[in-house]
Design a protein around this motif. Structure first.
Motif, PDB file in Angstrom:
ATOM      1  N   ASP A  16     -13.231 -45.177 -15.369  1.00 16.55           N
ATOM      2  CA  ASP A  16     -14.372 -44.821 -16.214  1.00 16.55           C
ATOM      3  C   ASP A  16     -14.845 -43.392 -15.959  1.00 16.55           C
ATOM      4  OD1 ASP A  16     -14.394 -47.413 -17.334  1.00 16.55           O
ATOM      5  OD2 ASP A  16     -15.563 -48.171 -15.623  1.00 16.55           O
ATOM      6  N   GLY A  17     -13.893 -42.496 -15.707  1.00 16.71           N
ATOM      7  CA  GLY A  17     -14.209 -41.091 -15.505  1.00 16.71           C
ATOM      8  C   GLY A  17     -14.827 -40.744 -14.170  1.00 16.71           C
ATOM      9  N   LYS A  18     -14.804 -41.704 -13.222  1.00 15.15           N
ATOM     10  CA  LYS A  18     -15.419 -41.461 -11.912  1.00 15.15           C
ATOM     11  C   LYS A  18     -14.418 -41.765 -10.800  1.00 15.15           C
ATOM     12  CE  LYS A  18     -20.145 -42.340 -13.136  1.00 15.15           C
ATOM     13  NZ  LYS A  18     -20.620 -42.777 -14.272  1.00 15.15           N
ATOM     14  N   PRO A  19     -14.485 -41.002  -9.680  1.00 15.98           N
ATOM     15  CA  PRO A  19     -13.596 -41.285  -8.556  1.00 15.98           C
ATOM     16  C   PRO A  19     -13.966 -42.603  -7.882  1.00 15.98           C
ATOM     17  CG  PRO A  19     -15.118 -39.509  -7.981  1.00 15.98           C
ATOM     18  CD  PRO A  19     -15.349 -39.857  -9.426  1.00 15.98           C
ATOM     19  N   VAL A  20     -12.966 -43.321  -7.404  1.00 14.47           N
ATOM     20  CA  VAL A  20     -13.156 -44.604  -6.726  1.00 14.47           C
ATOM     21  C   VAL A  20     -12.554 -44.488  -5.330  1.00 14.47           C
ATOM     22  CG1 VAL A  20     -12.611 -47.063  -6.778  1.00 14.47           C
ATOM     23  CG2 VAL A  20     -12.997 -45.833  -8.925  1.00 14.47           C
ATOM     24  N   TYR A  21     -13.325 -44.850  -4.314  1.00 16.88           N
ATOM     25  CA  TYR A  21     -12.863 -44.719  -2.933  1.00 16.88           C
ATOM     26  C   TYR A  21     -12.850 -46.049  -2.177  1.00 16.88           C
ATOM     27  CZ  TYR A  21     -13.709 -39.780  -3.901  1.00 16.88           C
ATOM     28  OH  TYR A  21     -13.688 -38.530  -4.454  1.00 16.88           O
ATOM     29  N   THR A  22     -13.299 -47.119  -2.815  1.00 13.80           N
ATOM     30  CA  THR A  22     -13.330 -48.421  -2.158  1.00 13.80           C
ATOM     31  C   THR A  22     -12.824 -49.489  -3.116  1.00 13.80           C
ATOM     32  OG1 THR A  22     -15.595 -48.862  -2.865  1.00 13.80           O
ATOM     33  CG2 THR A  22     -15.326 -47.803  -0.705  1.00 13.80           C
ATOM     34  N   GLY A  23     -12.450 -50.630  -2.548  1.00 10.46           N
ATOM     35  CA  GLY A  23     -11.993 -51.740  -3.368  1.00 10.46           C
ATOM     36  C   GLY A  23     -10.684 -52.300  -2.867  1.00 10.46           C
ATOM     37  N   GLU A  24     -10.073 -53.137  -3.693  1.00  5.10           N
ATOM     38  CA  GLU A  24      -8.789 -53.742  -3.346  1.00  5.10           C
ATOM     39  C   GLU A  24      -7.731 -52.655  -3.178  1.00  5.10           C
ATOM     40  OE1 GLU A  24      -8.008 -57.035  -2.769  1.00  5.10           O
ATOM     41  OE2 GLU A  24     -10.189 -57.273  -2.826  1.00  5.10           O
ATOM     42  N   GLN A  25      -6.841 -52.864  -2.227  1.00  5.70           N
ATOM     43  CA  GLN A  25      -5.825 -51.847  -1.970  1.00  5.70           C
ATOM     44  C   GLN A  25      -4.850 -51.681  -3.125  1.00  5.70           C
ATOM     45  OE1 GLN A  25      -2.773 -52.448   1.148  1.00  5.70           O
ATOM     46  NE2 GLN A  25      -3.185 -50.327   1.729  1.00  5.70           N
ATOM     47  N   ILE A  26      -4.412 -52.786  -3.691  1.00  6.42           N
ATOM     48  CA  ILE A  26      -3.351 -52.706  -4.687  1.00  6.42           C
ATOM     49  C   ILE A  26      -3.877 -52.993  -6.088  1.00  6.42           C
ATOM     50  CG2 ILE A  26      -1.162 -53.691  -5.466  1.00  6.42           C
ATOM     51  CD1 ILE A  26      -0.517 -54.218  -2.511  1.00  6.42           C
ATOM     52  N   GLU A  27      -3.745 -51.994  -6.937  1.00  3.64           N
ATOM     53  CA  GLU A  27      -3.935 -52.122  -8.370  1.00  3.64           C
ATOM     54  C   GLU A  27      -2.845 -51.243  -8.982  1.00  3.64           C
ATOM     55  OE1 GLU A  27      -7.164 -51.491 -11.975  1.00  3.64           O
ATOM     56  OE2 GLU A  27      -7.798 -51.154  -9.920  1.00  3.64           O
ATOM     57  N   VAL A  28      -1.797 -51.872  -9.451  1.00  2.00           N
ATOM     58  CA  VAL A  28      -0.643 -51.136  -9.946  1.00  2.00           C
ATOM     59  C   VAL A  28      -1.036 -50.350 -11.181  1.00  2.00           C
ATOM     60  CG1 VAL A  28       1.714 -51.336 -10.832  1.00  2.00           C
ATOM     61  CG2 VAL A  28       0.958 -52.839  -8.981  1.00  2.00           C
ATOM     62  N   GLY A  29      -0.689 -49.073 -11.163  1.00  2.00           N
ATOM     63  CA  GLY A  29      -1.008 -48.220 -12.295  1.00  2.00           C
ATOM     64  C   GLY A  29      -0.307 -46.886 -12.177  1.00  2.00           C
ATOM     65  N   GLY A  30      -0.453 -46.082 -13.194  1.00  2.00           N
ATOM     66  CA  GLY A  30       0.168 -44.768 -13.225  1.00  2.00           C
ATOM     67  C   GLY A  30      -0.870 -43.683 -13.411  1.00  2.00           C
ATOM     68  N   ASN A  31      -0.526 -42.698 -14.237  1.00  2.00           N
ATOM     69  CA  ASN A  31      -1.406 -41.542 -14.441  1.00  2.00           C
ATOM     70  C   ASN A  31      -2.743 -41.898 -15.069  1.00  2.00           C
ATOM     71  OD1 ASN A  31       0.575 -39.947 -13.375  1.00  2.00           O
ATOM     72  ND2 ASN A  31       1.371 -39.277 -15.350  1.00  2.00           N
ATOM     73  N   GLU A  32      -2.824 -43.050 -15.722  1.00  2.00           N
ATOM     74  CA  GLU A  32      -4.100 -43.455 -16.321  1.00  2.00           C
ATOM     75  C   GLU A  32      -5.119 -43.866 -15.262  1.00  2.00           C
ATOM     76  OE1 GLU A  32      -2.200 -47.256 -15.315  1.00  2.00           O
ATOM     77  OE2 GLU A  32      -1.425 -45.375 -16.091  1.00  2.00           O
ATOM     78  N   LEU A  33      -4.658 -44.133 -14.036  1.00  2.00           N
ATOM     79  CA  LEU A  33      -5.526 -44.641 -12.979  1.00  2.00           C
ATOM     80  C   LEU A  33      -5.549 -43.759 -11.728  1.00  2.00           C
ATOM     81  CD1 LEU A  33      -7.341 -47.092 -12.310  1.00  2.00           C
ATOM     82  CD2 LEU A  33      -5.296 -48.259 -11.474  1.00  2.00           C
ATOM     83  N   TYR A  34      -4.447 -43.066 -11.455  1.00  2.00           N
ATOM     84  CA  TYR A  34      -4.313 -42.316 -10.201  1.00  2.00           C
ATOM     85  C   TYR A  34      -3.865 -40.886 -10.441  1.00  2.00           C
ATOM     86  CZ  TYR A  34      -4.230 -47.006  -8.141  1.00  2.00           C
ATOM     87  OH  TYR A  34      -4.534 -48.284  -7.778  1.00  2.00           O
ATOM     88  N   ARG A  35      -4.292 -39.988  -9.538  1.00  2.00           N
ATOM     89  CA  ARG A  35      -3.853 -38.591  -9.532  1.00  2.00           C
ATOM     90  C   ARG A  35      -3.500 -38.202  -8.095  1.00  2.00           C
ATOM     91  NH1 ARG A  35      -4.452 -39.572 -14.121  1.00  2.00           N
ATOM     92  NH2 ARG A  35      -5.325 -38.341 -15.789  1.00  2.00           N
ATOM     93  N   SER A  36      -2.444 -37.423  -7.951  1.00  2.00           N
ATOM     94  CA  SER A  36      -2.082 -36.858  -6.653  1.00  2.00           C
ATOM     95  C   SER A  36      -2.842 -35.550  -6.499  1.00  2.00           C
ATOM     96  CB  SER A  36      -0.575 -36.602  -6.585  1.00  2.00           C
ATOM     97  OG  SER A  36       0.121 -37.812  -6.670  1.00  2.00           O
TER      98      SER A  36
END
Length: 192
Positions: free
Chosen positions: A158-178
């Motif tokens: 939702d346009g905000k960084p997430v630093y906590t929660g479940e370890q595994i949520e499979v996703g790609g560029n729509e969810l994660y950035r290096s």
């Protein structure tokens, strides 16, 4: 002499395409390759290793009950390649070490080292502990204004960084950035 290799990198570092290239090189020489990928990662279809550049191969899906040593022992190959090793269990990594030590077959594992919380995955930790050789595949920060090496994975919802929660949520560029460490803590989300 066969070895257990762990090649890690951030997302978009070219891990899967490198794995597929190694498989092609073996097959081009008439050699047999065993390909494995975690069943949990079905982004490109169950049992498929795919690169974002559009190349894919069928692989044996690995779930919690899979015994990798027995599978390779029953159908020996010249090399074992494993994608997304971070999602495997520690006992899977020990099974792969047995493939190297008892069957004399090289194993190359590819995957992430850390999650978006900057914690090791179970499979990654075991890979570090058991591998004969560890190699980093590098990429750069996703922030277009930055040329630093990406060392972290930033989760965005939702346009905000997430630093906590479940370890595994499979996703790609729509969810994660290096990203680099600086942009992990201070992301320019509008620019990414």
């Amino acid at each position: 002499m066969a070895k257990l290799y762990y090649r890690f990198g951030q997302m978009n570092a070219s891990k899967s395409i490198q794995l597929l290239t190694v498989a092609h090189n073996y097959e081009e020489q008439g050699k047999k390759v065993s390909l494995f990928t975690p069943a949990i990662d079905a982004r490109f279809g169950q049992g498929r290793i795919a690169s974002r550049v559009g190349i894919a191969k069928h692989a044996m899906p690995v779930d919690d009950d899979t015994n990798l040593f027995e599978l390779v022992q029953e159908a020996p190959s010249d090399c074992v390649l494993v994608d997304e090793v971070q999602f495997l269990r520690a006992y899977h990594i020990r099974q792969l070490a047995r493939v190297v030590d008892q069957l004399g077959i090289p194993v190359i594992m590819y995957g992430l080292m850390k999650d978006y919380r900057n914690q090791l995955f179970e499979g990654s930790e075991a890979a570090v502990l058991w591998a004969d050789q560890i190699e980093e595949i590098k990429t750069i920060c996703a922030d277009p204004t930055c040329n630093r090496k990406a060392t972290m994975i930033l989760k965005i919802k939702d346009g905000k960084p997430v630093y906590t929660g479940e370890q595994i949520e499979v996703g790609g560029n729509e969810l994660y950035r290096s990203v680099c460490r600086r942009h992990y803590f201070h992301p320019n989300l509008a620019e990414m």
